[in-house]
Design a protein around this motif. Sequence first.
Motif, PDB file in Angstrom:
ATOM      1  N   ARG A  81       0.606  -0.582  -0.515  1.00 20.62           N
ATOM      2  CA  ARG A  81       0.169   0.223  -0.216  1.00 20.62           C
ATOM      3  C   ARG A  81       1.023   1.248  -0.414  1.00 20.62           C
ATOM      4  O   ARG A  81       2.213   0.990  -0.061  1.00 20.62           O
ATOM      5  CB  ARG A  81      -0.951   0.238   1.171  1.00 20.62           C
ATOM      6  N   SER A  82       0.345   1.984  -0.516  1.00 18.59           N
ATOM      7  CA  SER A  82       1.056   3.908  -0.336  1.00 18.59           C
ATOM      8  C   SER A  82       0.414   4.428   1.344  1.00 18.59           C
ATOM      9  O   SER A  82      -0.058   3.707   1.843  1.00 18.59           O
ATOM     10  CB  SER A  82       1.304   4.536  -1.176  1.00 18.59           C
ATOM     11  N   ILE A  83       1.355   5.378   1.948  1.00 13.42           N
ATOM     12  CA  ILE A  83       0.878   5.505   2.582  1.00 13.42           C
ATOM     13  C   ILE A  83       1.039   7.512   2.867  1.00 13.42           C
ATOM     14  O   ILE A  83       1.836   7.474   2.002  1.00 13.42           O
ATOM     15  CB  ILE A  83       1.740   5.569   4.182  1.00 13.42           C
ATOM     16  N   THR A  85       2.432  10.867   4.432  1.00  8.44           N
ATOM     17  CA  THR A  85       3.724  11.346   4.581  1.00  8.44           C
ATOM     18  C   THR A  85       3.713  12.901   5.521  1.00  8.44           C
ATOM     19  O   THR A  85       2.517  13.390   5.693  1.00  8.44           O
ATOM     20  CB  THR A  85       5.225  11.927   3.339  1.00  8.44           C
ATOM     21  N   ARG A  91       1.799  11.079  -0.896  1.00  8.66           N
ATOM     22  CA  ARG A  91       1.930   9.089  -0.726  1.00  8.66           C
ATOM     23  C   ARG A  91       3.200   8.773  -1.455  1.00  8.66           C
ATOM     24  O   ARG A  91       4.075   8.323  -2.406  1.00  8.66           O
ATOM     25  CB  ARG A  91       1.092   9.014  -1.142  1.00  8.66           C
ATOM     26  N   SER A  93       5.611   4.390  -0.219  1.00  5.95           N
ATOM     27  CA  SER A  93       5.301   3.730  -0.153  1.00  5.95           C
ATOM     28  C   SER A  93       5.696   2.860   1.272  1.00  5.95           C
ATOM     29  O   SER A  93       6.373   3.159   1.835  1.00  5.95           O
ATOM     30  CB  SER A  93       6.756   2.169  -0.649  1.00  5.95           C
ATOM     31  N   GLU A  94       4.347   1.948   2.272  1.00  5.32           N
ATOM     32  CA  GLU A  94       4.363   1.653   3.500  1.00  5.32           C
ATOM     33  C   GLU A  94       5.908   0.929   3.653  1.00  5.32           C
ATOM     34  O   GLU A  94       5.544   0.832   5.431  1.00  5.32           O
ATOM     35  CB  GLU A  94       2.620   0.862   3.336  1.00  5.32           C
ATOM     36  N   PRO A  97       7.528   3.832   6.427  1.00  4.88           N
ATOM     37  CA  PRO A  97       6.838   4.192   7.331  1.00  4.88           C
ATOM     38  C   PRO A  97       7.984   5.768   8.051  1.00  4.88           C
ATOM     39  O   PRO A  97       6.797   6.526   8.310  1.00  4.88           O
ATOM     40  CB  PRO A  97       6.440   4.219   8.305  1.00  4.88           C
TER      41      PRO A  97
ATOM     42  N   ASP B  87      -2.082  -6.946   3.774  1.00  8.42           N
ATOM     43  CA  ASP B  87      -2.721  -5.385   4.384  1.00  8.42           C
ATOM     44  C   ASP B  87      -3.300  -6.223   6.075  1.00  8.42           C
ATOM     45  O   ASP B  87      -3.360  -5.239   6.972  1.00  8.42           O
ATOM     46  CB  ASP B  87      -4.410  -4.813   3.886  1.00  8.42           C
TER      47      ASP B  87
END
Lengths: 429, 339
Positions: A81-83, A85, A91, A93-94, A97, B87
Amino acid sequence: MKRCSHACGSAEHLTSRRQFLGTVAAGVGAASGLGTFVRPLVADELTRQERQVLVVWLAGGASQLETWDPKPGTDTGGPFRSIETSVPGTRISELMPLTAKQMHRIALVRGLNTKENDHGKGHYMMHTGRPQMPGVVYPHLGSIAAKYVTPETSPLPGYIHITPGGGGLSSADAAFLGPKYGALHLGNGQPPANTVRPASLNDLGASAREAVFQHANDRFAKRRRTAETEAYTSTFEQAKQLMARREVFDVTKEPERDFDRYGRHDFGRHCLLARRLLDAGVTFVQVTHSNYDTHNENFDFHLEQVGEFDQGFATLLEDLGASGRLQHTLVIVMSEFGRTPKINPWYGRDHWGNAWSIALAGVGITAGNVVGKTNANGTAVVDREVGAGHLFHTYMKALGLDTKESVDVNGQDFFLADPSATHIPELLA
Amino acid sequence: MTSVDGPAVGPEKAFILRELTHKQPLIACRFAPAHPFVFATSEDRNVLRWDLNSASADPVAFSGHDGWVFALNFTDGGQSLLTGGADGVLTWWPLAADGPMPSRSIQAHGGWLRSIAVAADGHAIATAGNDRIVRLWSPSGEKLMELPGHERPIYSLAWGPDGTLVSGDLKGVVIEWDHRAGKEARRFDAAKLYKYEGGQGVDYGGVREMAFSADGKYLACAGLIEASNPLGAVSNPAVLLFDRAEGKENGPLLQRSKEDVKGVGWGLRFHPGGFIVLVAGGTGGGNLWFFKPGETNEFARFKLPNTARGLDLHADGLRVATTHHDGKLRITALHAKPA
């Protein structure tokens, strides 16, 4: 401004680093001809303003889709997923973090098209800003920094490379700048070899040996000075300085808690060593993290590798920001290329130079900016396409170097930055 | 060897019975135990259901995961589908519904959920993944227990016929749990399926899937050996077969192909006839390998048309399902073609 060949040994050459500084040394032109004996006050001012460079080299070609330009939910996006920032709307990549929390210090280039899918050629291109051509070799950014940014009187090498590979001195990256601007490789982050004086040699003996050496060396240099002898003398002097300052390379002197912060793995330790070297005043530090050449099981390998990168890099960036060092340090995170959007039958991604990303931070860079854009599934650049030459011009501008500089090598001018490219103004503060 | 009911089982005479096609590469698969369905997961994040009794080739899509789905299983007497993936979410679905919607979802793990195993008596669901913790859940989703102990990502789980739970990780550590007491019972060393490649600086391998023999005597682990170039997909598929009798934990039999066919052992099942079915995929293509306990090399091999990634064995013992990069789910019959 033309430069003489490194081998000429002229007084002009001795001042070339300072002369080459663009914005930094704008007021230092009067110092030309003074060589290394610039007035102490000016020297101090220069020291304060000294530019430094940190390059994090993700060897093998990190995937832009698992780092800076994720495409979740598309046919090329992969499992991650993307996250969010620290920069609203940007955003990543997850897998990053911690880096996401440092995004306000970072600028992204998402429209990079280097058209190069070969490891060796990609490595050369990203370090020199040009395609590899037969018959001529251009200096790497590290060697340019060592020559034109590092003070002549610096007790430490200008270009240090912390690598998982072997250690030692290498002149290859310096090309026509001359061997003394090559890289000192710290294999697995270990201090240079043989930097402890033999126990059998006492202070008196060492002084006597030094006097004999100096006398012979001076006599020889008066008549037969060449690039090679200069490099030899320089290397010898540098070795003495290294022996005297050996602790600079000893990362174990860092606080124990920082090993936890940076990560108890090789890359974490190497990033901590990079901080130590930058704190000590080394001009150019490159840290190589290996290996991202994930033709097979790209996602599992990136899970592991990017996890290490995220901890070490984000912590280092945070520390550079907190200490104020980021204000005069250019940070570059790059690879030889990116990886294919298309996922191959072995869950791998292959070499891909057509649409990928790098990250920048620090001096001269517009933090929080994103330049360039790829299409929905990352297969092509759709906005603000740039190449390695544009990046190289941008690095030099950020360091205050004149991108139009050339070096005279045996009567022929060689431009340090590819004249067919220009800098990327949106990236520069 | 004979099947539960039908033609004689003969892996040497295997043939492809049916191909079901999706537009994206497939990952994992499972036959439903109480319905004529086969499920597969896809790189488009969907779970797909095909009705084996229907001539229609169009699958029903179960959409809801925010990432690829790696694990499938069943609960509620075979009426509910369990799914989990990148997920970290464990989701329950009414598996026979026309327009399937999740009936329950819980954030079961931090990071990838890689494996779901359901106890034979249905009393507990085990899940595990990258956060290195085995978690037990009631059939309705209440957390029963956490079992920490692994130091690297957990790749696979399996329940034995006697109620034993095992978990296997990236470094080949297999832990047998006394889950009633919430502690380790013993470990099996499957490190032969792991390699740290110093030149590339990467960990590779792991226990990709596990299966018990019907009598619980053997525990088989799928994976890879001889990973001379992990980043370049150079390795050979293998099975590590443990005799669970006390004192034999560290003397497993390594089973491998006679020929040098590159790939990874992605999944395996113990056939009711007493042999192991291994699916492998890689640069050597897709293959089914058949091993007997006590023998180092296969007694049969069936080459699949495309690299394979996942495997399940139907309860009738006559069919295996495999998932492929070309988007096809293939049903291979383990018997001779009807005349």
